[in-house]
Write a protein that holds these residues in place. Structure first.
Motif, PDB file in Angstrom:
ATOM      1  N   LEU A 152      31.010  65.119  53.522  1.00 10.10           N
ATOM      2  CA  LEU A 152      29.857  64.493  52.865  1.00 10.10           C
ATOM      3  C   LEU A 152      30.141  63.046  52.466  1.00 10.10           C
ATOM      4  N   GLY A 153      31.360  62.577  52.700  1.00  8.89           N
ATOM      5  CA  GLY A 153      31.673  61.171  52.477  1.00  8.89           C
ATOM      6  C   GLY A 153      32.319  60.846  51.147  1.00  8.89           C
ATOM      7  N   TYR A 154      32.913  61.838  50.471  1.00  7.05           N
ATOM      8  CA  TYR A 154      33.617  61.514  49.233  1.00  7.05           C
ATOM      9  C   TYR A 154      34.801  62.434  49.031  1.00  7.05           C
ATOM     10  N   HIS A 155      35.733  61.952  48.207  1.00  5.16           N
ATOM     11  CA  HIS A 155      36.918  62.715  47.856  1.00  5.16           C
ATOM     12  C   HIS A 155      36.701  63.393  46.511  1.00  5.16           C
TER      13      HIS A 155
ATOM     14  N   ALA B 298      35.537  59.187  44.524  1.00  5.98           N
ATOM     15  CA  ALA B 298      35.184  60.404  43.801  1.00  5.98           C
ATOM     16  C   ALA B 298      33.811  60.156  43.196  1.00  5.98           C
ATOM     17  N   THR B 299      32.858  61.066  43.453  1.00  8.00           N
ATOM     18  CA  THR B 299      31.460  60.818  43.112  1.00  8.00           C
ATOM     19  C   THR B 299      30.862  61.971  42.321  1.00  8.00           C
ATOM     20  N   THR B 300      30.052  61.612  41.338  1.00  5.72           N
ATOM     21  CA  THR B 300      29.267  62.582  40.585  1.00  5.72           C
ATOM     22  C   THR B 300      27.824  62.124  40.604  1.00  5.72           C
ATOM     23  N   MET B 301      26.901  63.065  40.839  1.00  2.61           N
ATOM     24  CA  MET B 301      25.475  62.760  40.787  1.00  2.61           C
ATOM     25  C   MET B 301      24.863  63.546  39.637  1.00  2.61           C
TER      26      MET B 301
ATOM     27  N   ALA C 177      34.922  48.914  49.232  1.00  2.00           N
ATOM     28  CA  ALA C 177      36.139  49.588  49.672  1.00  2.00           C
ATOM     29  C   ALA C 177      37.110  49.833  48.517  1.00  2.00           C
ATOM     30  N   ASP C 178      36.961  49.102  47.429  1.00  3.62           N
ATOM     31  CA  ASP C 178      37.855  49.246  46.280  1.00  3.62           C
ATOM     32  C   ASP C 178      37.370  50.280  45.267  1.00  3.62           C
ATOM     33  N   LEU C 179      36.171  50.839  45.486  1.00  2.00           N
ATOM     34  CA  LEU C 179      35.654  51.855  44.554  1.00  2.00           C
ATOM     35  C   LEU C 179      36.517  53.102  44.599  1.00  2.00           C
ATOM     36  N   VAL C 180      36.909  53.586  43.416  1.00  2.00           N
ATOM     37  CA  VAL C 180      37.625  54.853  43.334  1.00  2.00           C
ATOM     38  C   VAL C 180      36.781  55.900  42.616  1.00  2.00           C
ATOM     39  N   ARG C 181      35.726  55.476  41.928  1.00  2.00           N
ATOM     40  CA  ARG C 181      34.857  56.380  41.177  1.00  2.00           C
ATOM     41  C   ARG C 181      33.441  55.842  41.220  1.00  2.00           C
ATOM     42  N   LEU C 182      32.481  56.732  41.487  1.00  2.00           N
ATOM     43  CA  LEU C 182      31.066  56.353  41.503  1.00  2.00           C
ATOM     44  C   LEU C 182      30.263  57.450  40.832  1.00  2.00           C
ATOM     45  N   THR C 183      29.452  57.056  39.869  1.00  2.00           N
ATOM     46  CA  THR C 183      28.519  57.982  39.234  1.00  2.00           C
ATOM     47  C   THR C 183      27.112  57.539  39.582  1.00  2.00           C
TER      48      THR C 183
END
Length: 133
Positions: A17-20, A109-112, A75-81
């Motif tokens: 799905l495109g995230y770790h 790493a992503t949270t929605m 490319a430097d994002l490690v966390r996205l909410t």
């Protein structure tokens, strides 16, 4: 000192799905904590009322602008909410987000989260990120 990032994925479905699930970052030189970015113009006016896809694209543009001002990129994002007032509608337009992250080689790493509303009632999506470079 170079940044070392190691993906943590006890399961493979998130990678598809495109995230770790997580990222271990060692030896960071700089960390940027980005405020939530929305579809706001440079003058602070909300844009694209009722158009989640356009708001998502502009929120990404604004996140990239903050990253760029710090000498970083997606490319430097490690966390996205991701905050949205309509999860189902966001999923219909998720390719806007996944495509841009994928093109940048990013899988943060992503949270929605579905929320009742954002700070400005006409806004439908907000992106908050952490970057390490």
């Amino acid at each position: 000192m170079a940044v070392r990032r190691t993906a943590v994925n006890p399961w493979n479905w998130s990678v598809e799905l495109g995230y770790h699930q997580g990222e271990v970052v060692s030896e960071p030189t700089r960390t940027l904590y980005c405020a939530g970015q929305t579809a706001m113009s440079a003058d602070g006016e909300p844009q694209h009322t009722g158009d989640l896809a356009a708001q998502l694209a502009m929120s990404l543009d604004n996140l990239e602008a903050v990253l760029g001002a710090a000498g970083m990129s997606l490319a430097d994002l490690v966390r996205l909410t991701v905050y949205t007032t309509d999860v189902d509608l966001l999923f219909r337009h998720y390719g806007v987000l996944a495509g841009r992250l994928g093109a940048a080689g990013a899988a943060p790493a992503t949270t929605m989260l579905g929320v009742t509303r954002l700070a400005i009632p006409t806004l439908l999506v907000e992106l908050e990120g952490t970057a390490v470079a």
